[in-house]
Design an enzyme around this catalytic site. Structure first.
Site, PDB file in Angstrom:
ATOM      1  N   THR A  72     -95.423 -58.412 -19.350  1.00 52.53           N
ATOM      2  CA  THR A  72     -96.080 -60.118 -19.617  1.00 52.53           C
ATOM      3  C   THR A  72     -97.610 -59.664 -19.818  1.00 52.53           C
ATOM      4  OG1 THR A  72     -94.638 -61.028 -17.696  1.00 52.53           O
ATOM      5  CG2 THR A  72     -96.794 -62.052 -17.981  1.00 52.53           C
ATOM      6  N   ASN A 151     -84.080 -61.499 -25.005  1.00 48.43           N
ATOM      7  CA  ASN A 151     -83.581 -61.069 -23.533  1.00 48.43           C
ATOM      8  C   ASN A 151     -82.618 -61.961 -23.311  1.00 48.43           C
ATOM      9  OD1 ASN A 151     -85.996 -62.807 -23.895  1.00 48.43           O
ATOM     10  ND2 ASN A 151     -85.396 -63.503 -21.981  1.00 48.43           N
ATOM     11  N   GLN A 179     -86.943 -55.730 -24.225  1.00 47.86           N
ATOM     12  CA  GLN A 179     -85.750 -55.568 -24.341  1.00 47.86           C
ATOM     13  C   GLN A 179     -85.092 -54.243 -25.006  1.00 47.86           C
ATOM     14  OE1 GLN A 179     -83.520 -57.044 -21.949  1.00 47.86           O
ATOM     15  NE2 GLN A 179     -84.976 -58.248 -21.152  1.00 47.86           N
ATOM     16  N   THR A 237    -108.256 -49.337 -11.001  1.00 49.96           N
ATOM     17  CA  THR A 237    -107.830 -48.029 -10.893  1.00 49.96           C
ATOM     18  C   THR A 237    -106.062 -48.122 -11.414  1.00 49.96           C
ATOM     19  OG1 THR A 237    -109.051 -48.083  -8.982  1.00 49.96           O
ATOM     20  CG2 THR A 237    -107.241 -46.590  -8.758  1.00 49.96           C
ATOM     21  N   CYS A 325     -83.505 -72.240 -15.760  1.00 49.87           N
ATOM     22  CA  CYS A 325     -84.343 -71.066 -15.049  1.00 49.87           C
ATOM     23  C   CYS A 325     -84.330 -71.116 -13.587  1.00 49.87           C
ATOM     24  CB  CYS A 325     -85.723 -70.954 -15.639  1.00 49.87           C
ATOM     25  SG  CYS A 325     -86.687 -72.176 -15.172  1.00 49.87           S
TER      26      CYS A 325
END
Ligand code: PLP
Length: 388
Positions: A72, A151, A179, A237, A325
């Site tokens: 993402t 996907n 993917q 970091t 979804c």
């Protein structure tokens, strides 16, 4: 009851060798890679080793790799980074209707910021036509972003042709390879790719880490500001253990890819054939051959995908649905609608994604269980009774 996992496109278990490689970086090798004493140098060296592995796996230079928190973030970085840095040249981006939300929502965000986005259609098999890409390019176009493999339906897009068109027109080309990476061979030079996103948790690495390839010369702005990590391209970091895990996962994937993709293709085709033979009114979604080796996406008429998933789960089989979804939305999948499926047929879809630990026995069990479940559910379906 033995559980059978058939949702490798959602995520994968971390490979034992990956866990082993990561473990010291939580404990004795815990240093901050920005420090100059031995603990820091050790962490820095481990990050650079993973960077080298990732770079080599796609034919890139080590300086062209940036680590991120996952697919993402890599997609957001590529699209927003190129859009903002090239604003003077133009404000037009080309993508397609079946992209992952990580790309689509980023494009929606940019639309609100004044960018123009073209969402190209796909054919009935889910493939983007490179000619459509060519026709959509204007003087304002700065980026083309088309996924490597989808996907939900597993289709593999004509990345090389699209990359060539982008290059001939002086437009940057990004591909979401989350993917495809680790499953299909990728050479960024050969495929004319300028930016490429990957994610670790799809290739038996840990969650929350990924990477992006940014070809030398691509004009980008960074959007995570702070320290000088990742050559000032992505502050913060570093997730050292995660990056080490990703490196190990890539190493294993590259070694096992040729053998694994053959095995998965056989299992995939066996599952498709078995279901088609045992169950009537089934449609395979996505191109029959030009698809990821482990992807099976089907619409089973007269019943809801959710009911099938819940019933399969009761039998220990974990698959997923493309129909709605997980947020509880009742909207069918944008990918299936883009193929031209009706809402009703799209609602009855199911995705099995196979992986490293899928066996022939699992496939047989999935076929028998699904046909029993479909029989039972159809007996309760008023639509089925009406039609038959
Ligand atoms: N792009 C595609 C094609 C995906 O399948 C996924 C994950 O499902 C992502 C992007 C997002 O990746 P991540 O989960 O690492 O943020």
């Amino acid at each position: 009851m033995k559980r059978i996992y058939m949702d490798y496109a959602a995520t994968t278990p971390v490979h034992p060798e990956v866990v082993k490689a990561m473990t010291p970086y939580f404990t004795e090798k815990f240093g901050n890679a920005s420090t100059i004493y031995s603990f820091g140098r050790e962490a820095k060296a481990a990050i650079e080793e993973s960077r080298d592995i990732f770079a080599k796996s796609i034919g890139a230079d080590i300086s062209e790799i940036v680590f991120t928190s996952g697919g993402t973030e890599s997609d957001n970085f590529a699209i927003i980074g190129v859009a903002y840095a090239n604003k003077k040249k133009g404000n037009h981006i080309i993508t397609c209707k079946i992209e992952h939300h990580a790309v689509l929502e980023t494009c929606h965000y940019l639309e609100k910021e004044g960018f123009k986005i073209t969402y190209l259609p796909v054919d009935k098999d889910g493939i983007v036509n490179p000619e459509d890409v060519k026709k959509a390019i204007t003087k304002e176009t700065v980026l083309i972003t088309i996924m490597f493999a989808n996907n939900e339906i597993g289709v593999i897009e004509p990345v090389k042709e699209i990359g060539k068109i982008a290059r001939e027109n002086g437009v940057f080309f990004h591909t979401d390879a989350v993917q495809a990476f680790g499953i299909l061979p990728i050479d960024v030079d050969d495929l004319n790719i300028d930016l490429l996103s990957i994610s670790s948790h799809k290739i038996y690495g840990p969650k929350g880490v990924g990477g992006i390839f940014i070809k030398k010369g691509v004009k980008m702005v960074s959007f995570v500001h702070g320290g000088e990590q990742e050559r000032k391209r992505r502050a913060g970091t570093e997730n050292v253990s995660g990056i080490v895990g990703l490196g190990k996962a890539i190493e294993i994937a590259m070694k096992e890819m040729p053998k694994e993709s053959k095995i998965l293709t056989v299992l995939r085709d066996k599952l498709i054939k078995g279901i088609m033979e045992k169950i009537s009114d089934v449609r395979l979604n996505g191109h029959p051959a030009n698809r990821l080796p482990g992807n099976v996406n089907l619409s089973i008429k007269y019943i809801e995908g959710e009911s099938m998933i819940l019933n399969l789960d009761m039998e220990g089989i974990c698959a997923s649905t493309g129909s709605a979804c997980t947020s509880g939305s009742l909207e069918p999948s944008h990918v299936l609608l883009a193929l031209g499926l009706s809402h009703e047929v799209a609602h009855g879809s199911l995705r099995f994604s196979l992986g490293k630990y899928t066996s022939e026995k699992d496939i047989e069990k999935a076929i028998t269980s699904l046909s029993k479940i479909v029989d039972r559910l159809r007996k309760l379906s008023p639509l089925y009774k009406k039609d038959k």
